[in-house]
Design a protein around this motif. Structure first.
Motif: not given
Length: 606
Positions: A221-248
């Motif tokens: 539905g339209l409301s569900a699609a809007a809610g899903e889009l909002s969730r995807l935007v939140r995941r892009w802005l506050r991602p659950a993954g992370m980047t790590v640089a290992v030096l040495g």
């Protein structure tokens, strides 16, 4: 059983949920519970209680002495949590409760929490196995698991066997559920025959078609699609993954440690990815795992070619981050870099760079920064044993250059790489999990039991973000001189007259009262204290020098501390350490790998 037994922790979670009074049930394949529990546990809560799930999981983690390191909103009505704790050999262990209210897939509401909780039973599941936790009615268990597997287009023989056992628990109601989601009688009969005979070969071949039919029967539905889009935007802005640089330096064992971390930390993320040096938006160049026999054997490029190479590097980092790395991180991927752009500043000859060093420093400043830096440091003797083709003088030069580089970076840790590889990987993995835990508390301040007043929030905001002019004016307004970059949330009930050195390291859950000073002791020594988790520092207290205040210690009002304070002890007066304030502490023991990491510059200066 020990706390690090996943089965024990899962059973403790069920007892905890029983004590909350919230209706719940465990869905999915529970045939091997409680003796063989996978890392993921699917739990259904009342929809009205879903917003309470983060606070409930944090309270459970603290009661059990484990760490809540991930909170992923993978559906609008679902929260995926990851609990971490150290195993017997210091390897990280994980349990991931996947808690949902209504069951939705890609925004489509398939089952409500009410109908999944109606008819739940405790004692025997759909397959006739005795359980100590509530499970849904057989037909609900069947349709939930079937919908999940068909939507993912993944169904193996073991999963098919579980579906068949659920079907046999109540074939009549299970058939009614099939007709609800597959109105085409041929599709419903195909699945019913497979469940009756426990032969899912034909269903496996028809998974894409059955998935399309399911989506047609339950449109978005339209409301569900809007809610899903909002969730995807939140995941892009506050991602659950992370980047790590290992030096040495050469010979510090970066590749070995990264490979082990990819294996050991995989349950904390949806995926792991290893990149060598740069994102490599376009294919080409050396890949990770390819050894460099003679890193300084090729001739250095001229100035013009070096500047072109530098420009290409910078483009690859910026464009590669937004088009390759960021999408991975948004999908909860751990991206581990073996070396990073800043390697060019330490060892320009390796990259045949012959241009101005100042220009390379500017380019490094413009490149995207990883979430965490890890420096693997080791004595020259250990480096030479692993990489004899590099001269001892060059190894020592690289080591000094890396230490100098890392000393200017706040979100970095230094690990002794002369230890056994499994120990080094455990410490590096602990630093990553620690970063996740602190990031979670920063993102969700409502998880904390106590909240800062607005005055403290304003002060801490400008201390963290270093806004020109405004940050200085805010410090003057509150009569504070704070230059420490807080990685964890800090409680300041009265944010006035506080002085904190830039190299102070502060753990999570620390309370700092007014007129507190955390700084250096001797003129000319640029060192500062390390404050571990859950420490309380009273009004007017002074903690000076390269000292460590242990976990859950109490520094009394107007106390002066110039030497280490053991965990769970109280300090009054001038270095007068009293008996343990809480000999047991929280349930469970926090391993050193999960303890607050001393920032790189503090370790190097101490």
């Amino acid at each position: 059983m020990r706390l690090d037994d996943r089965s024990y922790l899962a059973q403790a979670l069920f007892r905890f949920l029983d004590g909350t009074g919230v209706a719940y049930c465990v869905v999915g394949d529970t045939r091997n519970f409680p003796y063989d529990i996978p890392s993921d546990i699917d739990i259904v809560l009342e929809q009205r209680a879903l917003h309470e799930a983060p606070a409930m999981m944090l309270r459970f983690a603290r009661e059990q002495g484990v760490h809540l390191v991930q909170l992923l909103e993978h559906e609008r009505t679902a929260r995926y949590f990851v609990l971490a704790w150290p195993g017997r050999r210091s390897e990280p262990r994980f349990l991931a409760p996947d808690i949902c209210g209504d069951f939705a897939r890609a925004g489509r509401l398939l089952l409500t929490a009410e109908e999944m909780l109606t008819g739940r039973t405790t004692g025997v599941d759909a397959g006739g196995h005795t359980q100590a936790f509530p499970v849904p009615a057989p037909d609900v268990q069947f349709i939930y698991y079937l919908l999940k597997k068909i939507d993912k287009c993944r169904l193996d023989s073991a999963q098919g066997a579980f579906l068949s056992s659920c079907w046999l628990g109540d074939p009549r109601l299970a058939w009614a559920q099939l007709q609800r989601f597959w109105p085409d009688r041929a599709d419903a009969e195909l699945i019913a025959a497979a469940a009756e005979e426990n032969d899912w070969l034909l269903v496996h071949g028809a998974l894409p078609r059955l998935r399309a039919s399911l989506h047609h029967a339950v449109p978005l539905g339209l409301s569900a699609a809007a809610g899903e889009l909002s969730r995807l935007v939140r995941r892009w802005l506050r991602p659950a993954g992370m980047t790590v640089a290992v030096l040495g330096p050469d010979g510090s064992g970066k590749s070995t440690v990264i490979e082990r971390m990819c294996r050991e930390l995989a349950p904390a993320f949806r995926a792991t990815r290893q990149l060598h040096l740069r994102p490599r938006l376009l294919p080409g160049g050396r890949r990770a795992g390819t050894a460099v026999v003679d890193p300084h054997g090729l001739r250095v490029r001229g100035v013009a070619m070096s500047m072109l190479k530098l420009a290409w590097f910078l483009f690859d980092y910026i464009a590669g981050y937004f088009f390759r790395v960021r999408p991975l991180v948004a999908r909860s991927t751990l991206v581990l870099f073996d070396r990073y752009f800043h390697d060019l500043l330490v060892d320009p000859r390796r990259y045949r760079y012959g241009g101005p060093s100042a220009l390379a420093a500017v380019a490094a400043w413009c490149s995207p920064r990883p979430d965490l830096w890890i420096l693997l440091d080791a004595p020259v003797e250990a480096l030479q044993e692993r990489k004899p083709e590099v001269t001892p003088d060059e190894s020592e030069r690289q080591r000094r250059a890396y230490r100098k580089l890392i000393s200017r970076i706040s979100n970095a840790v230094v690990i002794d790489a002369s230890k056994a590889p499994e120990r080094v990987a455990a410490e590096a993995g602990g630093a990553i999990l620690r970063h996740l835990e602190l990031r979670l508390e920063r993102r969700y301040p409502e998880l904390r039991d106590e909240q800062n007043p607005w005055s403290a929030r304003i002060l801490l905001f400008f201390c963290r973000h270093r806004v020109p002019v405004l940050s200085k004016l805010t410090r003057i307004l509150f009569n504070c001189d704070i230059y420490c970059r807080f990685e964890a949330p800090i409680l300041m009930p009265h944010p006035y007259g506080v002085v904190i050195h830039s190299r102070t390291v502060i753990g999570r859950g620390v309370t700092v009262m007014h007129q507190v000073t955390l700084g250096s002791k001797d003129p000319g020594l640029n060192v500062a204290p390390v404050i571990e988790d859950d420490v309380y520092i009273g009004a007017g207290a002074k903690v000076l020098g390269a000292v460590r205040v242990g976990r859950a210690a109490v520094v009394g009002a107007n106390a002066v501390v110039t030497r280490d304070v053991p965990p769970f002890h109280t300090v009054v007066g001038a270095n007068r350490i009293l008996d343990v304030v809480d000999s047991e502490g929280p349930a469970g023991v926090v391993a050193s790998e999960m303890a607050p990491q001393v920032r790189a510059d503090e370790r190097l200066s101490a």
